[in-house]
Design a protein around this motif. Structure first.
Motif, PDB file in Angstrom:
ATOM      1  N   ALA A 183      -1.309  -5.453  -5.822  1.00 45.34           N
ATOM      2  CA  ALA A 183      -0.314  -4.261  -5.616  1.00 45.34           C
ATOM      3  C   ALA A 183      -0.632  -3.613  -6.776  1.00 45.34           C
ATOM      4  O   ALA A 183      -1.487  -3.945  -7.483  1.00 45.34           O
ATOM      5  CB  ALA A 183       1.056  -5.386  -5.662  1.00 45.34           C
TER       6      ALA A 183
ATOM      7  N   VAL B 142       1.268  -2.562   0.389  1.00 40.29           N
ATOM      8  CA  VAL B 142       0.766  -2.974  -1.084  1.00 40.29           C
ATOM      9  C   VAL B 142       1.110  -2.244  -2.069  1.00 40.29           C
ATOM     10  O   VAL B 142       0.799  -2.368  -3.642  1.00 40.29           O
ATOM     11  CB  VAL B 142      -0.621  -3.488  -1.016  1.00 40.29           C
ATOM     12  N   ALA B 143       1.368  -1.300  -1.520  1.00 42.34           N
ATOM     13  CA  ALA B 143       2.420   0.335  -2.465  1.00 42.34           C
ATOM     14  C   ALA B 143       3.490   0.112  -3.146  1.00 42.34           C
ATOM     15  O   ALA B 143       4.670   0.769  -3.500  1.00 42.34           O
ATOM     16  CB  ALA B 143       2.199   1.127  -2.303  1.00 42.34           C
TER      17      ALA B 143
ATOM     18  N   PHE C 260      -6.991  -4.146   1.428  1.00 39.54           N
ATOM     19  CA  PHE C 260      -5.883  -4.058   0.423  1.00 39.54           C
ATOM     20  C   PHE C 260      -4.970  -5.036  -0.708  1.00 39.54           C
ATOM     21  O   PHE C 260      -4.658  -5.591  -1.375  1.00 39.54           O
ATOM     22  CB  PHE C 260      -5.526  -2.724   0.376  1.00 39.54           C
TER      23      PHE C 260
ATOM     24  N   ASP D 172       6.819   0.630   8.290  1.00 45.38           N
ATOM     25  CA  ASP D 172       7.258   0.665  10.139  1.00 45.38           C
ATOM     26  C   ASP D 172       8.122   1.342   9.597  1.00 45.38           C
ATOM     27  O   ASP D 172       8.171   2.616  11.054  1.00 45.38           O
ATOM     28  CB  ASP D 172       7.786  -0.114  10.127  1.00 45.38           C
TER      29      ASP D 172
ATOM     30  N   ARG E 206       8.562   4.056   7.184  1.00 49.85           N
ATOM     31  CA  ARG E 206       8.344   5.107   6.495  1.00 49.85           C
ATOM     32  C   ARG E 206       7.272   5.930   8.036  1.00 49.85           C
ATOM     33  O   ARG E 206       7.541   6.952   7.964  1.00 49.85           O
ATOM     34  CB  ARG E 206       7.239   4.524   5.656  1.00 49.85           C
ATOM     35  N   VAL E 207       6.345   5.098   8.265  1.00 51.16           N
ATOM     36  CA  VAL E 207       5.295   5.492   9.287  1.00 51.16           C
ATOM     37  C   VAL E 207       6.451   6.149  10.983  1.00 51.16           C
ATOM     38  O   VAL E 207       6.031   7.200  11.199  1.00 51.16           O
ATOM     39  CB  VAL E 207       4.698   4.577  10.124  1.00 51.16           C
TER      40      VAL E 207
ATOM     41  N   GLY F 121      -4.285   2.737  10.102  1.00 48.04           N
ATOM     42  CA  GLY F 121      -4.536   1.804   9.540  1.00 48.04           C
ATOM     43  C   GLY F 121      -4.584   1.176   8.024  1.00 48.04           C
ATOM     44  O   GLY F 121      -3.779   0.579   7.965  1.00 48.04           O
ATOM     45  N   HIS F 122      -5.423   1.886   7.416  1.00 48.01           N
ATOM     46  CA  HIS F 122      -5.487   2.250   6.475  1.00 48.01           C
ATOM     47  C   HIS F 122      -4.572   2.423   5.580  1.00 48.01           C
ATOM     48  O   HIS F 122      -4.070   1.981   4.808  1.00 48.01           O
ATOM     49  CB  HIS F 122      -7.259   2.308   5.767  1.00 48.01           C
ATOM     50  N   THR F 123      -4.081   3.739   6.275  1.00 49.69           N
ATOM     51  CA  THR F 123      -2.665   4.022   4.881  1.00 49.69           C
ATOM     52  C   THR F 123      -1.605   2.787   5.193  1.00 49.69           C
ATOM     53  O   THR F 123      -0.974   3.018   4.312  1.00 49.69           O
ATOM     54  CB  THR F 123      -2.464   5.493   5.956  1.00 49.69           C
ATOM     55  N   GLU F 124      -1.205   2.250   6.162  1.00 54.81           N
ATOM     56  CA  GLU F 124      -0.457   1.159   6.335  1.00 54.81           C
ATOM     57  C   GLU F 124      -0.698  -0.148   5.796  1.00 54.81           C
ATOM     58  O   GLU F 124       0.340  -0.655   5.120  1.00 54.81           O
ATOM     59  CB  GLU F 124       0.458   0.991   8.516  1.00 54.81           C
TER      60      GLU F 124
ATOM     61  N   VAL G   3      -2.210   0.413   3.036  1.00 53.11           N
ATOM     62  CA  VAL G   3      -1.859   0.423   1.446  1.00 53.11           C
ATOM     63  C   VAL G   3      -0.690   0.304   0.859  1.00 53.11           C
ATOM     64  O   VAL G   3      -0.151   0.548   0.053  1.00 53.11           O
ATOM     65  CB  VAL G   3      -3.118   2.241   1.487  1.00 53.11           C
ATOM     66  N   LEU G   4       0.538   1.138   2.217  1.00 59.94           N
ATOM     67  CA  LEU G   4       1.847   1.440   1.569  1.00 59.94           C
ATOM     68  C   LEU G   4       2.153   0.171   1.256  1.00 59.94           C
ATOM     69  O   LEU G   4       3.170   0.085   1.108  1.00 59.94           O
ATOM     70  CB  LEU G   4       2.010   1.952   3.102  1.00 59.94           C
TER      71      LEU G   4
ATOM     72  N   LEU H  31       6.158  -0.935  -0.212  1.00 59.32           N
ATOM     73  CA  LEU H  31       7.053  -1.162   0.779  1.00 59.32           C
ATOM     74  C   LEU H  31       6.408  -2.314   1.719  1.00 59.32           C
ATOM     75  O   LEU H  31       5.500  -2.837   1.908  1.00 59.32           O
ATOM     76  CB  LEU H  31       6.438  -0.189   1.303  1.00 59.32           C
TER      77      LEU H  31
END
Lengths: 189, 110
Positions: B105, B10-11, B101, B19, B21-22, B2-5, B7-8, B13
């Motif tokens: 950005a 706000v990074a 997060f 979606d 990417r994962v 969950g957290h990695t998505e 951060v993605l 994407l």
């Protein structure tokens, strides 16, 4: 991509919201986290914990509250650092990668719905540790570390930020690696 | 995950990008990624699944594809991810309902 900027902003967000990336990794470096080397940090490369420490109040009388100097002093000299990170050199060309993908019977690539439902179910999971009062926008991982191990949380955050600044990895790549680790371990948090 | 998505998101994407990417990562066919990325992913997977199984040749492969310093970056980062995941699982921390997060950005490089 500016990973360091992202991490700094995450820290700022955590600071305002009462959470903070925290942890116990530095236990390996600092077996006595409350009273270690008290020599002051002298280098200017790694940001001092005061800049990233959350303002989350620690339950009174439960855990000792360490100030930032104490937290910083817990870092051994080699971590506080005196030099600069080396430039990242180009690869020399190593062994060929013989596979483009993953061959792991536990991975079950087709189970996409299971991955998404697992994340939803995880939101309702009951924590094994008492969670401090928080607001919905608080990073609970950071909040737990900040509440139960404030000194280590500061050290963890300082270490993480130093890494972010030195490595300056692409955040999308970085989080992709993180995603793979969490997927491998079936961790939906 | 969950957290990695989060951060993605706000990074850089958008929702569809996260979606996609994962899904590519989850599919296990990483041929569309760059060779250094594939090697890093395989290293992270192996380390997460069985840290004791990581051998010198795995590190050599990583260094060969990414360069020695960047290989250390990947190794360190993978260890950090592994550790944070252990803590989250040990305490069964429930995933937050919102992106914790959000709104932060990455800063533009000077």
């Amino acid at each position: 991509m500016p990973a360091a900027g992202l991490v700094r902003r995450q820290y700022s967000a955590a600071r305002r919201s009462g959470g903070l990336l925290a942890g116990v990794l530095l236990v390996c470096w600092c077996p006595a986290p409350t009273r270690c080397d008290r020599s002051p940090a002298t280098d200017g490369h790694v940001r001092r914990p005061a800049e990233i420490v959350s303002a989350t109040p620690v339950p009174a009388g439960v855990f000792p509250v360490l100030d930032e100097a104490e937290a910083w002093a817990c870092l051994p000299a080699r971590v506080r650092g005196t030099g600069t990170a080396p430039p990242r050199s180009s690869p020399a060309g190593g062994p060929a990668v013989d596979e483009d993908g993953l061959r792991d019977p536990d991975w079950r690539p087709a189970d996409w719905a299971g991955v998404k439902s697992g994340m939803e179910a995880q939101k309702a999971r009951r924590s094994r540790i008492a969670l401090p009062a928080d607001d919905p926008a608080t990073n609970r991982w950071g909040l737990v570390g900040r509440t139960y191990q404030p000194a280590l949380a500061s050290a963890w955050a300082a270490c993480t930020q130093a890494f972010a600044e030195e490595a300056d990895q692409d955040p999308v790549f970085e989080q992709s690696v993180f995603w793979i680790v969490t997927r491998t371990k079936q961790c939906f948090y | 995950m969950g957290h990695t998505e989060m951060v993605l998101a706000v990074a850089g994407l958008n929702s569809a990008g996260v979606d996609a990417r994962v899904r590519r990562l989850a599919g296990g066919d990483w041929s569309s990624f760059r060779p250094d990325g594939r090697t890093a992913f395989r290293f992270a997977h192996k380390q997460a699944k069985n840290p004791a199984a990581v051998e010198a040749r795995d590190v050599r492969a990583l260094a060969g594809r990414c360069g020695p310093e960047r290989a250390l970056d990947v190794d360190w980062w993978s260890c950090r991810c592994h550790y944070m995941t252990c803590v989250a699982d040990a305490f069964q921390l429930p995933l937050e309902g919102t992106n914790v997060f959000d709104g932060f950005a990455p800063a533009a490089k000077p």
